[in-house]
Write a protein that holds these residues in place. Structure first.
Motif, short mmCIF file in Angstrom:
data_model
loop_
_atom_site.label_atom_id
_atom_site.label_comp_id
_atom_site.label_asym_id
_atom_site.label_seq_id
_atom_site.Cartn_x
_atom_site.Cartn_y
_atom_site.Cartn_z
N LEU A 1 -4.18 -1.90 -4.21
CA LEU A 1 -5.00 -2.56 -5.22
C LEU A 1 -5.81 -3.66 -4.55
O LEU A 1 -5.38 -4.23 -3.55
CB LEU A 1 -4.10 -3.14 -6.31
CG LEU A 1 -3.33 -2.10 -7.12
CD1 LEU A 1 -2.35 -2.80 -8.05
CD2 LEU A 1 -4.27 -1.21 -7.90
N PRO A 2 -6.98 -3.98 -5.10
CA PRO A 2 -7.77 -5.07 -4.52
C PRO A 2 -6.98 -6.37 -4.61
O PRO A 2 -6.26 -6.62 -5.59
CB PRO A 2 -9.02 -5.14 -5.40
CG PRO A 2 -9.06 -3.86 -6.14
CD PRO A 2 -7.65 -3.36 -6.22
N ARG A 3 -7.11 -7.19 -3.61
CA ARG A 3 -6.42 -8.48 -3.60
C ARG A 3 -7.35 -9.53 -4.19
O ARG A 3 -8.53 -9.55 -3.91
CB ARG A 3 -6.03 -8.85 -2.18
CG ARG A 3 -5.03 -7.90 -1.62
CD ARG A 3 -4.54 -8.35 -0.27
NE ARG A 3 -3.61 -7.37 0.23
CZ ARG A 3 -3.61 -6.93 1.48
NH1 ARG A 3 -4.47 -7.41 2.35
NH2 ARG A 3 -2.74 -6.03 1.85
N THR B 1 0.85 -1.19 0.00
CA THR B 1 0.00 0.00 0.00
C THR B 1 0.89 1.24 0.00
O THR B 1 2.05 1.18 0.40
CB THR B 1 -0.92 0.04 1.23
OG1 THR B 1 -0.13 0.09 2.41
CG2 THR B 1 -1.85 -1.16 1.26
N LEU B 2 0.31 2.34 -0.44
CA LEU B 2 1.03 3.62 -0.45
C LEU B 2 0.14 4.68 0.16
O LEU B 2 -1.08 4.64 0.03
CB LEU B 2 1.38 4.03 -1.89
CG LEU B 2 2.36 3.13 -2.65
CD1 LEU B 2 2.47 3.60 -4.10
CD2 LEU B 2 3.72 3.14 -1.98
N GLY C 1 -14.56 -0.29 -6.98
CA GLY C 1 -13.89 -1.56 -6.70
C GLY C 1 -12.52 -1.69 -7.33
O GLY C 1 -11.98 -2.78 -7.42
N ARG C 2 -11.93 -0.57 -7.75
CA ARG C 2 -10.63 -0.61 -8.43
C ARG C 2 -9.45 -0.41 -7.50
O ARG C 2 -8.31 -0.65 -7.88
CB ARG C 2 -10.62 0.42 -9.55
CG ARG C 2 -11.69 0.08 -10.61
CD ARG C 2 -11.89 1.17 -11.62
NE ARG C 2 -10.69 1.38 -12.41
CZ ARG C 2 -10.48 2.46 -13.15
NH1 ARG C 2 -11.37 3.43 -13.20
NH2 ARG C 2 -9.37 2.58 -13.84
N LYS D 1 -6.79 -1.84 7.93
CA LYS D 1 -8.03 -2.52 7.57
C LYS D 1 -8.77 -1.72 6.49
O LYS D 1 -8.69 -0.50 6.48
CB LYS D 1 -8.94 -2.67 8.79
CG LYS D 1 -8.32 -3.52 9.86
CD LYS D 1 -9.22 -3.63 11.06
CE LYS D 1 -8.50 -4.44 12.14
NZ LYS D 1 -9.20 -4.38 13.40
N PRO D 2 -9.50 -2.42 5.62
CA PRO D 2 -10.27 -1.68 4.61
C PRO D 2 -11.24 -0.71 5.26
O PRO D 2 -11.90 -1.04 6.25
CB PRO D 2 -11.02 -2.79 3.85
CG PRO D 2 -10.18 -4.01 4.05
CD PRO D 2 -9.61 -3.87 5.43
#
Length: 94
Positions: free
Chosen positions: A90-92, A32-33, A66-67, A75-76
């Motif tokens: 990015l989504p896993r 993540t950034l 959802g991109r 956590k999301p």
């Protein structure tokens, strides 16, 4: 002439920024950034601070599509309701 006959319109600045954010995240890989890391990557020699709010708005739009995923404390987070420090990834697809 019908609307379908017109030439395609150029990408809006928002969609261009969204594409840039996704490109930076793809280059970074699975991590993540933070918004400042992305902003600095996009404008390494310029005033990247002005990109922070546009990045946040683009990140919300991308998350709603959802991109990408917005993370808060690892956590999301809800794209419509997050505050403070956040990271983007990015989504896993595990």
């Amino acid at each position: 002439m019908t609307p379908h006959d017109s030439a395609p319109t150029p990408a809006s600045p928002v969609s261009a920024l969204e594409d840039d954010i996704l490109a930076v995240l793809n280059k970074a890989g699975h991590g993540t950034l933070s918004a400042p890391e992305i902003a600095h990557s996009l404008r390494p020699e310029g005033d990247w601070h002005g990109l922070l709010m546009p990045i946040r708005r683009a990140a919300v739009a991308l998350a709603l599509d959802g991109r990408l995923v917005i993370y808060r404390k690892g956590k999301p987070a809800d794209p419509n309701d997050f505050r403070g420090v956040y990271r983007l990834g990015l989504p896993r697809h595990d």
